[in-house]
Design a protein around this motif. Structure first.
Motif, PDB file in Angstrom:
ATOM      1  N   ILE A 191       0.894  -1.146   0.120  1.00 16.18           N
ATOM      2  CA  ILE A 191      -0.051   0.199  -0.057  1.00 16.18           C
ATOM      3  C   ILE A 191       1.000   1.311  -0.047  1.00 16.18           C
ATOM      4  CG2 ILE A 191      -1.641   1.285   1.262  1.00 16.18           C
ATOM      5  CD1 ILE A 191      -2.565  -1.118   2.396  1.00 16.18           C
ATOM      6  N   VAL A 192       0.700   2.095  -0.925  1.00 19.82           N
ATOM      7  CA  VAL A 192       1.398   3.231  -0.990  1.00 19.82           C
ATOM      8  C   VAL A 192       0.549   4.523  -0.491  1.00 19.82           C
ATOM      9  CG1 VAL A 192       2.833   5.146  -2.292  1.00 19.82           C
ATOM     10  CG2 VAL A 192       2.916   2.496  -3.012  1.00 19.82           C
ATOM     11  N   VAL A 193       0.592   5.310   0.404  1.00 17.13           N
ATOM     12  CA  VAL A 193      -0.417   6.028   0.918  1.00 17.13           C
ATOM     13  C   VAL A 193       0.170   7.580   1.170  1.00 17.13           C
ATOM     14  CG1 VAL A 193      -0.040   5.305   3.298  1.00 17.13           C
ATOM     15  CG2 VAL A 193      -1.957   6.600   2.909  1.00 17.13           C
ATOM     16  N   ALA A 194      -0.496   8.766   0.631  1.00 17.93           N
ATOM     17  CA  ALA A 194       0.025   9.925   0.770  1.00 17.93           C
ATOM     18  C   ALA A 194      -0.158  10.571   2.075  1.00 17.93           C
ATOM     19  CB  ALA A 194      -0.511  10.754  -0.460  1.00 17.93           C
ATOM     20  N   ASP A 227       3.299  -4.508   2.841  1.00 21.88           N
ATOM     21  CA  ASP A 227       4.236  -3.487   2.869  1.00 21.88           C
ATOM     22  C   ASP A 227       3.495  -2.292   2.794  1.00 21.88           C
ATOM     23  OD1 ASP A 227       6.553  -4.985   2.803  1.00 21.88           O
ATOM     24  OD2 ASP A 227       6.652  -5.059   0.714  1.00 21.88           O
ATOM     25  N   ILE A 228       3.774  -1.131   3.830  1.00 22.20           N
ATOM     26  CA  ILE A 228       2.850  -0.040   3.776  1.00 22.20           C
ATOM     27  C   ILE A 228       4.018   1.230   3.649  1.00 22.20           C
ATOM     28  CG2 ILE A 228       1.628   1.597   5.155  1.00 22.20           C
ATOM     29  CD1 ILE A 228       0.245  -0.701   6.311  1.00 22.20           C
ATOM     30  N   LEU A 229       3.888   1.980   2.645  1.00 25.25           N
ATOM     31  CA  LEU A 229       4.926   3.043   2.224  1.00 25.25           C
ATOM     32  C   LEU A 229       4.245   4.467   2.289  1.00 25.25           C
ATOM     33  CD1 LEU A 229       5.698   0.613   0.360  1.00 25.25           C
ATOM     34  CD2 LEU A 229       7.067   2.090  -0.891  1.00 25.25           C
ATOM     35  N   TRP A 230       4.535   5.289   3.404  1.00 24.23           N
ATOM     36  CA  TRP A 230       3.857   6.633   3.211  1.00 24.23           C
ATOM     37  C   TRP A 230       4.733   7.517   2.658  1.00 24.23           C
ATOM     38  CZ3 TRP A 230      -0.220   8.428   5.608  1.00 24.23           C
ATOM     39  CH2 TRP A 230      -1.022   7.595   6.630  1.00 24.23           C
ATOM     40  N   VAL A 231       4.278   8.330   1.824  1.00 22.56           N
ATOM     41  CA  VAL A 231       5.024   9.481   1.130  1.00 22.56           C
ATOM     42  C   VAL A 231       4.343  10.888   1.192  1.00 22.56           C
ATOM     43  CG1 VAL A 231       5.413   7.673  -0.866  1.00 22.56           C
ATOM     44  CG2 VAL A 231       3.492   9.017  -0.978  1.00 22.56           C
ATOM     45  N   PRO A 232       5.059  11.937   0.808  1.00 25.20           N
ATOM     46  CA  PRO A 232       4.631  13.370   1.154  1.00 25.20           C
ATOM     47  C   PRO A 232       3.148  13.561   0.561  1.00 25.20           C
ATOM     48  CG  PRO A 232       6.888  13.352   0.355  1.00 25.20           C
ATOM     49  CD  PRO A 232       6.390  11.983   0.047  1.00 25.20           C
ATOM     50  N   GLY A 233       3.120  13.443  -0.668  1.00 31.72           N
ATOM     51  CA  GLY A 233       1.595  13.479  -1.356  1.00 31.72           C
ATOM     52  C   GLY A 233       1.262  12.823  -2.605  1.00 31.72           C
ATOM     53  N   SER A 261       5.759   7.136  -8.042  1.00 33.20           N
ATOM     54  CA  SER A 261       7.326   6.778  -8.230  1.00 33.20           C
ATOM     55  C   SER A 261       7.456   5.699  -7.171  1.00 33.20           C
ATOM     56  CB  SER A 261       8.089   7.902  -7.988  1.00 33.20           C
ATOM     57  OG  SER A 261       7.853   8.665  -6.867  1.00 33.20           O
ATOM     58  N   ALA A 262       6.755   5.725  -5.794  1.00 34.40           N
ATOM     59  CA  ALA A 262       6.983   4.813  -4.947  1.00 34.40           C
ATOM     60  C   ALA A 262       6.117   3.626  -5.282  1.00 34.40           C
ATOM     61  CB  ALA A 262       6.328   5.292  -3.515  1.00 34.40           C
ATOM     62  N   ALA A 263       5.230   3.407  -5.823  1.00 35.54           N
ATOM     63  CA  ALA A 263       4.484   2.584  -6.254  1.00 35.54           C
ATOM     64  C   ALA A 263       5.197   1.736  -7.405  1.00 35.54           C
ATOM     65  CB  ALA A 263       3.085   2.805  -6.915  1.00 35.54           C
ATOM     66  N   HIS A 264       5.879   2.477  -8.095  1.00 34.31           N
ATOM     67  CA  HIS A 264       6.804   1.798  -9.178  1.00 34.31           C
ATOM     68  C   HIS A 264       7.928   1.059  -8.689  1.00 34.31           C
ATOM     69  CE1 HIS A 264       9.708   1.362 -12.491  1.00 34.31           C
ATOM     70  NE2 HIS A 264       8.836   1.546 -13.324  1.00 34.31           N
ATOM     71  N   HIS A 265       8.350   1.958  -7.548  1.00 38.11           N
ATOM     72  CA  HIS A 265       9.586   1.325  -6.940  1.00 38.11           C
ATOM     73  C   HIS A 265       9.468  -0.138  -6.227  1.00 38.11           C
ATOM     74  CE1 HIS A 265      13.840   1.660  -5.599  1.00 38.11           C
ATOM     75  NE2 HIS A 265      13.520   1.276  -4.417  1.00 38.11           N
ATOM     76  N   VAL A 266       8.256   0.152  -5.359  1.00 39.13           N
ATOM     77  CA  VAL A 266       8.006  -1.297  -4.532  1.00 39.13           C
ATOM     78  C   VAL A 266       7.602  -2.232  -5.380  1.00 39.13           C
ATOM     79  CG1 VAL A 266       5.504  -0.702  -4.055  1.00 39.13           C
ATOM     80  CG2 VAL A 266       6.998  -1.675  -2.439  1.00 39.13           C
ATOM     81  N   ALA A 267       6.862  -2.158  -6.526  1.00 38.66           N
ATOM     82  CA  ALA A 267       6.623  -3.144  -7.474  1.00 38.66           C
ATOM     83  C   ALA A 267       7.790  -3.827  -8.167  1.00 38.66           C
ATOM     84  CB  ALA A 267       5.650  -2.485  -8.625  1.00 38.66           C
ATOM     85  N   ALA A 268       8.566  -2.966  -8.441  1.00 40.77           N
ATOM     86  CA  ALA A 268       9.883  -3.297  -9.263  1.00 40.77           C
ATOM     87  C   ALA A 268      10.849  -4.135  -8.342  1.00 40.77           C
ATOM     88  CB  ALA A 268      10.713  -2.349  -9.912  1.00 40.77           C
ATOM     89  N   PRO A 290       5.314  -7.341  -5.099  1.00 38.96           N
ATOM     90  CA  PRO A 290       3.935  -7.656  -4.525  1.00 38.96           C
ATOM     91  C   PRO A 290       3.022  -8.047  -5.635  1.00 38.96           C
ATOM     92  CG  PRO A 290       4.113  -5.458  -4.806  1.00 38.96           C
ATOM     93  CD  PRO A 290       5.482  -5.930  -5.123  1.00 38.96           C
ATOM     94  N   ALA A 291       2.000  -8.790  -5.331  1.00 43.67           N
ATOM     95  CA  ALA A 291       0.731  -9.514  -6.225  1.00 43.67           C
ATOM     96  C   ALA A 291       0.181  -8.108  -6.721  1.00 43.67           C
ATOM     97  CB  ALA A 291       0.012 -10.190  -5.375  1.00 43.67           C
ATOM     98  N   ALA A 292       0.139  -7.118  -5.948  1.00 46.08           N
ATOM     99  CA  ALA A 292      -0.741  -5.867  -6.351  1.00 46.08           C
ATOM    100  C   ALA A 292      -0.253  -4.709  -5.570  1.00 46.08           C
ATOM    101  CB  ALA A 292      -2.140  -6.042  -6.592  1.00 46.08           C
ATOM    102  N   VAL A 293      -0.412  -3.380  -5.993  1.00 50.61           N
ATOM    103  CA  VAL A 293      -0.248  -2.476  -5.353  1.00 50.61           C
ATOM    104  C   VAL A 293      -1.441  -1.405  -5.011  1.00 50.61           C
ATOM    105  CG1 VAL A 293       1.364  -0.218  -4.902  1.00 50.61           C
ATOM    106  CG2 VAL A 293       2.310  -2.116  -6.077  1.00 50.61           C
ATOM    107  N   ILE A 294      -1.694  -1.131  -3.763  1.00 53.17           N
ATOM    108  CA  ILE A 294      -2.984  -0.196  -3.607  1.00 53.17           C
ATOM    109  C   ILE A 294      -2.451   1.265  -3.368  1.00 53.17           C
ATOM    110  CG2 ILE A 294      -4.937   0.214  -1.973  1.00 53.17           C
ATOM    111  CD1 ILE A 294      -3.911  -3.090  -1.281  1.00 53.17           C
ATOM    112  N   CYS A 295      -2.886   2.331  -4.145  1.00 53.46           N
ATOM    113  CA  CYS A 295      -2.488   3.473  -4.207  1.00 53.46           C
ATOM    114  C   CYS A 295      -3.626   4.526  -3.598  1.00 53.46           C
ATOM    115  CB  CYS A 295      -2.023   4.060  -5.461  1.00 53.46           C
ATOM    116  SG  CYS A 295      -0.951   3.036  -6.263  1.00 53.46           S
TER     117      CYS A 295
END
Ligand code: INI
Length: 157
Positions: A17-20, A49-55, A61-68, A72-77
């Motif tokens: 999960i990538v969350v702003a 995996d939970i990734l906090w980003v500024p906005g 870009s964080a979704a791309h990085h964590v996917a690569a 993961p089976a999928a990313v939730i933005c």
């Protein structure tokens, strides 16, 4: 004619999960909704995996990085962009939507778009309430369906 469909259970799969952080009074609730949906789909809390980003602008870009890197089976933005008095809103929304689409296509990892784009705080809060109408919950369910669809397709290839 073969027909392929995703499932409602994603036991054994890993998700990100990538969350702003911007508007975190809303995005924190989207995150809770997404976690609730993944738990309902039997995804282990340790498989997340939970990734906090500024906005919202930084989500793709964080979704791309964590996917690569973590595959993961999928990313939730998740994010929340609320219209102000300048064109900034349009630029952030367009960059977020195109960026997530491009990240999903270039990595081959399904990505769900749970970034709210609203005209007011009230509209944002309405979409981040408890239960299945929470847009984070909905995005996580879409991610589960796409991830398990991919598993079904790979099992037949
Ligand atoms: N980011 C958001 O997630 N939501 C907003 O409403 C928002 N507004 O209104 O400006 C916002 N801006 C920050 C942007 O996403 C980037 O973090 C910033 O431009 C730095 O790159």
């Amino acid at each position: 004619m073969p027909t392929f469909e995703g499932r409602q259970s994603a036991a054994g799969l890993r998700f990100a999960i990538v969350v702003a952080r911007f508007n975190d009074f809303v995005t924190g609730r989207l995150l809770s909704g997404a976690r609730e949906a993944l738990a309902a789909a039997s995804v282990d809390a340790d498989a997340l995996d939970i990734l906090w980003v500024p906005g919202a602008f930084e989500v793709a870009s964080a979704a791309h990085h964590v996917a690569a890197t973590r595959q993961p089976a999928a990313v939730i933005c998740l994010g929340c962009v609320i219209r102000g008095g300048t064109p900034h809103f349009e630029y952030i929304c367009q960059a977020a939507a195109q960026g997530v689409t491009s990240a999903a296509l270039s990595t081959g990892v399904p990505m769900a778009f749970g970034i709210l784009t609203t005209d007011s705080v009230e509209q944002a809060v309405e979409r981040a309430g408890p239960g299945p109408s929470n847009k984070g919950y909905e995005a996580a369910m879409a991610a589960v369906e796409m991830a398990t669809l991919r598993v079904a397709l790979e099992a037949r290839s």
